[in-house]
Motif scaffolding. Structure first.
Motif: not given
Lengths: 316, 426
Positions: A23-30, A311-314
């Motif tokens: 789910d975290h990864m899916a968020e990153i992918n958006t 979270q780092q990338g965000a």
């Protein structure tokens, strides 16, 4: 967890844990910049002794979104053609200093066998008829998220239709679906059922018409055309008459039920209907979710263990 | 001429009696059996049984053709260490033992090694291809008594019937590897639950039993002698039990590994457990043991099958089948089953010597005037198998790291001490 060789290696808690990380990864992918530094400095080799498009690209995309370096090994252009043994190939790759081997091989058990020749984490990307654990996980992710039931498939019925005997997808998916609580039905001609299927804990039905209107998920397997040559099913039309999803049968699917397929589709064989015309089709969602789930698997095996780094990338 | 010597304090195992005695040997012959015998050279037999040397009906020595896996010399040494004074060399060499020259070569290499008698078997068909019969009479003149295409079964029923008819005339024995090939294409392991979940092609029990059944019928119609190699299923044991009750001239062997190991071991995907016929289930193991207990199974034979290391370092479906067996046979039989010393001697010496027609020199009682082919062994000492300590050129033992109970102490071949205190002397 050091390797991912088989779904049987995972406890239900571990399965649910991977799906949560996905789910975290899916968020990153958006995100506009879908990339985090979670696996920076890690090297992942994708080692495919058997052709694959979606699984290899899915893994490589997943690795790159986590900032890992990716090496690709293709059997067709390798020293295997010069007679190098499997052991020498794996030891050679490992000597280059890699952190994970994503491996596909036509022989069952190869991912397990090579663990004795490498210190890297081994991830099974499909071995023979044996296992395809990342497919099982991404399909479990897809079903639970489509139904909004997150950690459970309790009360759901899932029919898997086609060549069960020779399918690594069936072996992985049946195990995970059942352990998440689903009732699994398999539908196949007798010669394409595994021997001792009674030990699998599934219901066996003999035609797709027995299940199409009743189940929550219709999971169609790829029917390999080369199986038509030997004495397994009388003919392709005979197979299609009993096991293919036609537009008429698709119309009988229950409201809200899902159509799934691991790809690549043999159009005109297992799917005579165009999946784009089936409201519950989530075949492309499976592919999309595959990237998130494989990111979760790589992160679980190679990452720091703390999801906060995601979270780092965000922020950057 | 070898110096006279005495083996002291062992329990003699004969078909009609067991008793403690010293045995004196000189010039290849047992010269005395009795109390307080003396000689300059004394071997300690206390705590051991002393019987005629073991006879293996089923040994793959790999020479000629695959000398990197085993040679007749290295295999003979493994045999001697296992208590064997005679081994029947399987004919799947390259070239195959389907001609006089190759049969002579194998026998002569055995004589040169001088560690046990190497008895060549002959093929049933040229090149073991199942098409054309070999010159049985010519090979029988060379002393071949056992014909087999081992590694594969003879698929053609008519050819098998005709071969048996000739065998009946010549008085030789046909030995069948029972496997209906169309049912085992690409097969890796027993077709059971384990195989089903591992996703590998299965080797169903029926594929063995169908050929056992066919050949029992052919024996009934031809009257020829038939020996069934390495039976592995409960169904095969039942079929052979019924055929023997009918009085048919049928004998059967089982391997130590089919008595001790089961298909669940393959879950590791380790090719060291891949063998043909495959390891079966607990129920099959019980049926094979019952077959030993009631005499349906005549002999324990090793199917010793060395494979060079790199060939077993392949995927399970690609690696060749077969496992080492000569040096561990006694220990495995004695550990896996409950057998008396006389049963051990019968299964490993007396019966196989009769089946291979070696009773002039092997499988005889321990008595004055008898040829000195002797094994001295115990059923109590526990030892840990290490693939690094076996004398075979290959390392593919499935028992690596396992504790076995029972071991060979001395082996006497043609009156010569070839193994003393568990060490080969040449």
């Amino acid at each position: 967890m050091k390797h991912l060789l088989s779904t049987h290696d995972l406890s239900v808690d571990e399965i649910v844990g991977i799906l949560d990380v996905a789910d975290h990864m899916a968020e990153i992918n958006t995100r506009a910049l879908p990339k985090v530094p979670a696996l920076r400095g890690k090297t992942i080799a994708s080692v495919f002794f058997e052709d694959s498009t979606r699984t290899r690209l899915s893994f490589e995309t997943a690795a790159k979104r986590l900032s890992a370096d990716v090496m690709t090994f293709m059997a067709s252009s390798s020293s295997l053609n010069k007679g190098e043994s499997l052991r020498d190939t794996i030891e050679t790759l490992s000597a280059m200093g890699i952190d994970a081997l994503v491996i596909r091989h036509k022989s069952s058990g190869v991912p397990q066998t090579i663990t004795q020749w490498t210190d890297a984490a081994v991830i099974n990307a499909g071995d023979g008829w044996h296992q395809h654990p990342t497919q099982g996980l991404l399909d479990a992710y897809t079903v639970t998220r489509e139904f909004g039931t997150k950690d459970s498939l309790q009360g759901r019925s899932i029919a898997i239709v086609g060549d069960i005997k020779h399918s690594r997808v069936a072996r992985s998916n049946i195990d995970i679906f059942r352990r998440l609580g689903a009732h699994v039905v398999v539908v196949a001609p007798p010669a394409l059922l595994p021997s001792n299927v009674e030990s699998w804990g599934v219901e066996v039905r003999s035609t797709i018409d027995d299940v199409v209107g009743d189940v929550d998920v219709l999971y169609m397997l790829r029917m390999q055309l080369e199986r038509m040559d030997s004495a397994i099913v009388p003919s392709l039309p005979e197979y299609c008459a009993t096991y293919s999803l036609t537009p008429e049968r698709a119309a009988q699917m229950g409201k809200g039920s899902l159509l799934m397929h691991p790809g690549p589709i043999n159009r005109g064989v297992e799917l005579i209907v165009d999946p784009a015309d089936v409201p519950g089709s989530c075949i492309l969602a499976q592919v999309k979710n595959g990237v998130s789930v494989r990111m979760a698997i790589l992160f679980s095996l190679l990452g720091s263990g703390a999801t906060s780094v995601l979270q780092q990338g965000a922020e950057s | 001429m070898n110096a006279p010597f005495v083996i002291k304090g062992a329990t003699i195992v004969n078909p009609d009696a067991m008793f403690v005695a010293d045995v004196a040997i000189s010039n290849g012959i047992i010269t005395a059996v009795g109390e307080a015998l003396e000689a300059d050279l004394v071997l300690d037999g206390t705590g051991c049984y002393l019987s005629s040397g073991f006879v293996d009906l089923h040994t793959h020595l790999r020479e000629p053709g695959k000398e990197e896996a085993e040679t007749i010399e290295s295999g003979s040494r493994a045999a001697a260490l296992g208590g064997y004074t005679a081994v029947v060399a399987m004919p799947n060499t390259d070239p195959a033992q389907d001609n006089v020259a190759t049969v002579r070569f194998v026998r002569d290499q055995g004589v040169k090694a001088g560690l046990c008698e190497v008895v060549p078997s002959g093929c049933i068909t040229i090149g073991r291809l199942g098409k054309q019969m070999v010159p049985y009479a010519r090979l029988a003149e060379e002393g071949v008594t056992l014909f087999t295409d081992d590694g594969t079964g003879v698929q053609d029923a008519l050819l098998m019937q005709r071969a048996l008819a000739i065998a009946a005339q010549l008085g030789v024995t046909m030995a069948q590897h029972c496997e209906v090939a169309s049912m085992t294409k690409g097969a890796v392991m027993h077709d059971g639950e384990c195989c089903s979940s591992m996703g590998v092609p299965g080797w169903p029990s029926e594929a063995e039993e169908k050929m056992v059944q066919r050949d029992i019928g052919l024996v009934r119609s031809t009257g020829a002698k038939m020996h069934f190699l390495h039976l592995s299923t409960a169904g095969s044991v039942s079929l052979v039990r019924a055929a023997k009750a009918e009085g048919l001239p049928i004998t059967a062997e089982v391997t130590p590994h089919h008595l001790a190991l089961h298909d669940e071991l393959l879950r590791s995907f380790d090719p060291v457990f891949k063998v043909n016929p495959p390891l079966r289930t607990a129920e099959d193991i019980e049926a094979l043991k019952a077959g030993i207990a009631d005499g349906t199974i005549d002999a324990v034979a090793t199917d010793h099958a060395p494979h060079a290391g790199h060939t077993k370092e392949q995927p399970l479906d690609v690696a060749p089948p077969g496992m080492l067996g000569l040096e561990t046979a006694l220990g495995v039989l004695n550990t896996a089953t409950v057998v008396s010393p006389q049963q051990i001697a019968s299964l490993m010496s007396w019966a196989p010597a009769r089946i291979a027609e070696l009773t002039e020199r092997h499988g005889r009682s321990i008595a004055v005037g008898e040829p000195a082919n002797i094994a001295v062994w115990d059923t109590t000492s526990v030892w840990t198998v290490s693939r690094d300590n076996l004398s075979s050129k290959s390392r593919n033992t499935p028992y690596h790291g396992m504790d076995l109970r029972g071991r060979v102490r001395h082996t006497i071949f043609n009156g010569e001490i070839v193994v003393r205190d568990g060490k080969a002397l040449k």
